[in-house]
Design a protein around this motif. Structure first.
Motif, mmCIF file in Angstrom:
data_model
loop_
_atom_site.group_PDB
_atom_site.id
_atom_site.type_symbol
_atom_site.label_atom_id
_atom_site.label_comp_id
_atom_site.label_asym_id
_atom_site.label_seq_id
_atom_site.Cartn_x
_atom_site.Cartn_y
_atom_site.Cartn_z
ATOM 1 N N ARG A 156 -43.226 35.719 -52.278
ATOM 2 C CA ARG A 156 -42.375 36.256 -51.213
ATOM 3 C C ARG A 156 -43.207 37.190 -50.345
ATOM 4 N NH1 ARG A 156 -40.075 34.207 -56.035
ATOM 5 N NH2 ARG A 156 -40.136 36.261 -56.948
ATOM 6 N N HIS A 157 -43.144 37.010 -49.044
ATOM 7 C CA HIS A 157 -43.994 37.745 -48.112
ATOM 8 C C HIS A 157 -43.583 39.201 -47.954
ATOM 9 C CE1 HIS A 157 -45.383 33.786 -45.992
ATOM 10 N NE2 HIS A 157 -45.344 33.676 -47.311
ATOM 11 N N GLU A 158 -42.364 39.516 -48.317
ATOM 12 C CA GLU A 158 -41.866 40.891 -48.263
ATOM 13 C C GLU A 158 -40.737 41.017 -49.274
ATOM 14 O OE1 GLU A 158 -39.742 41.866 -44.565
ATOM 15 O OE2 GLU A 158 -39.660 39.733 -44.163
ATOM 16 N N LEU A 159 -40.272 42.239 -49.464
ATOM 17 C CA LEU A 159 -39.178 42.487 -50.405
ATOM 18 C C LEU A 159 -37.922 42.900 -49.660
ATOM 19 C CD1 LEU A 159 -41.031 44.583 -53.148
ATOM 20 C CD2 LEU A 159 -40.522 42.132 -53.177
ATOM 21 N N GLU A 177 -54.653 36.849 -55.232
ATOM 22 C CA GLU A 177 -55.555 36.563 -54.113
ATOM 23 C C GLU A 177 -54.747 36.140 -52.891
ATOM 24 O OE1 GLU A 177 -58.407 33.615 -55.369
ATOM 25 O OE2 GLU A 177 -59.256 34.937 -56.911
ATOM 26 N N LYS A 178 -53.738 35.308 -53.085
ATOM 27 C CA LYS A 178 -52.898 34.851 -51.962
ATOM 28 C C LYS A 178 -52.113 36.018 -51.365
ATOM 29 C CE LYS A 178 -54.054 30.525 -52.363
ATOM 30 N NZ LYS A 178 -54.987 29.947 -51.397
ATOM 31 N N THR A 179 -51.627 36.933 -52.203
ATOM 32 C CA THR A 179 -50.881 38.067 -51.659
ATOM 33 C C THR A 179 -51.814 38.984 -50.857
ATOM 34 O OG1 THR A 179 -51.070 39.356 -53.715
ATOM 35 C CG2 THR A 179 -49.067 38.034 -53.422
ATOM 36 N N LEU A 219 -52.060 37.782 -47.473
ATOM 37 C CA LEU A 219 -50.851 38.121 -46.710
ATOM 38 C C LEU A 219 -50.787 39.607 -46.358
ATOM 39 C CD1 LEU A 219 -48.228 36.010 -48.703
ATOM 40 C CD2 LEU A 219 -48.987 35.605 -46.337
ATOM 41 N N GLY A 220 -51.740 40.387 -46.862
ATOM 42 C CA GLY A 220 -51.768 41.816 -46.571
ATOM 43 C C GLY A 220 -50.879 42.651 -47.473
ATOM 44 N N ILE A 221 -50.488 42.116 -48.617
ATOM 45 C CA ILE A 221 -49.641 42.857 -49.544
ATOM 46 C C ILE A 221 -50.554 43.642 -50.484
ATOM 47 C CG2 ILE A 221 -47.835 42.714 -51.303
ATOM 48 C CD1 ILE A 221 -47.070 39.962 -50.040
ATOM 49 N N ALA A 222 -50.568 44.955 -50.313
ATOM 50 C CA ALA A 222 -51.502 45.807 -51.058
ATOM 51 C C ALA A 222 -50.957 46.237 -52.417
ATOM 52 C CB ALA A 222 -51.857 47.041 -50.230
ATOM 53 N N VAL A 236 -56.031 45.439 -54.550
ATOM 54 C CA VAL A 236 -57.241 45.640 -53.751
ATOM 55 C C VAL A 236 -58.432 45.128 -54.541
ATOM 56 C CG1 VAL A 236 -56.337 47.592 -52.444
ATOM 57 C CG2 VAL A 236 -57.474 48.002 -54.616
ATOM 58 N N GLU A 237 -59.432 44.668 -53.824
ATOM 59 C CA GLU A 237 -60.628 44.152 -54.506
ATOM 60 C C GLU A 237 -61.585 45.268 -54.795
ATOM 61 O OE1 GLU A 237 -61.771 39.887 -53.719
ATOM 62 O OE2 GLU A 237 -61.270 40.644 -51.736
#
Length: 179
Positions: free
Chosen positions: A89-92, A126-128, A131-134, A178-179
């Motif tokens: 899910r791209h957001e909550l 990795e996919k999140t 999408l910019g989900i930190a 975060v990586e």
């Protein structure tokens, strides 16, 4: 990464994997278990329509009110067998914050206890990130010890539980992404 005996990767749902997906789906049906994530419970008999449905969800087209954009991936072995699926899910919204999270994944019953659960969640993170989900919320039923172990192995930090109206306890975990 190699899990069990084969390398696995996440792929977008594709017509090229129709037969493999139908085998995956039938494994779930035969098990009689609840299909997780929810998108795999969609009847694949109209396969192209199912693919179009998943693509529309990812683009945010015709999604029901109260839903959010989501992406679905299949976990595929190097021998082209689908062993799992994930819905990101791209957001909550409020419901997802309490009991759904950003990531819902499942490994088909015949392929469990092979390391696929940890790998599908690792690849999903990795996919999140893409999408910019930190900070990723992942949840599981309190009685689902294997899923809880997978989440903890992937860096999950437990937050407050959520109790559904039927009394089911949902354990909630945050993963710093975060990586």
């Amino acid at each position: 990464m190699t899990v069990g005996k084969e390398h696995v990767r996440l792929i977008k749902p594709s017509r090229a994997y129709k037969d493999a997906y139908l085998e995956f789906y039938e494994d779930w049906v035969r098990s009689g278990e609840l299909m997780v994530p929810w998108v795999i419970s969609k009847d694949p008999s109209e396969f192209d329509e199912m693919l179009a449905f998943l693509q529309r969800n990812e683009q945010g087209i015709d999604i029901p009110e109260g839903w959010v954009k989501d992406s679905t991936y299949w976990l595929v072995t190097e021998s082209h067998k689908i062993v799992g699926a994930v819905n990101i899910r791209h957001e909550l919204n409020d419901k997802l914050f309490n009991s759904g999270g950003h990531v819902g994944y499942g490994i088909c019953p015949g392929e469990r206890q092979s390391g696929y659960g940890s790998e599908i969640l690792r690849l999903s993170l990795e996919k999140t990130r893409e999408l910019g989900i930190a900070k990723v919320l992942v949840v599981c039923d309190a009685i689902n010890e294997p899923s809880k172990r997978v989440i903890l192995r992937n860096g999950g930090i437990q937050d407050e539980d959520y109790v559904e109206s039927n009394g089911n306890v949902i354990e909630r975990f945050w993963i710093e992404n975060v990586e």
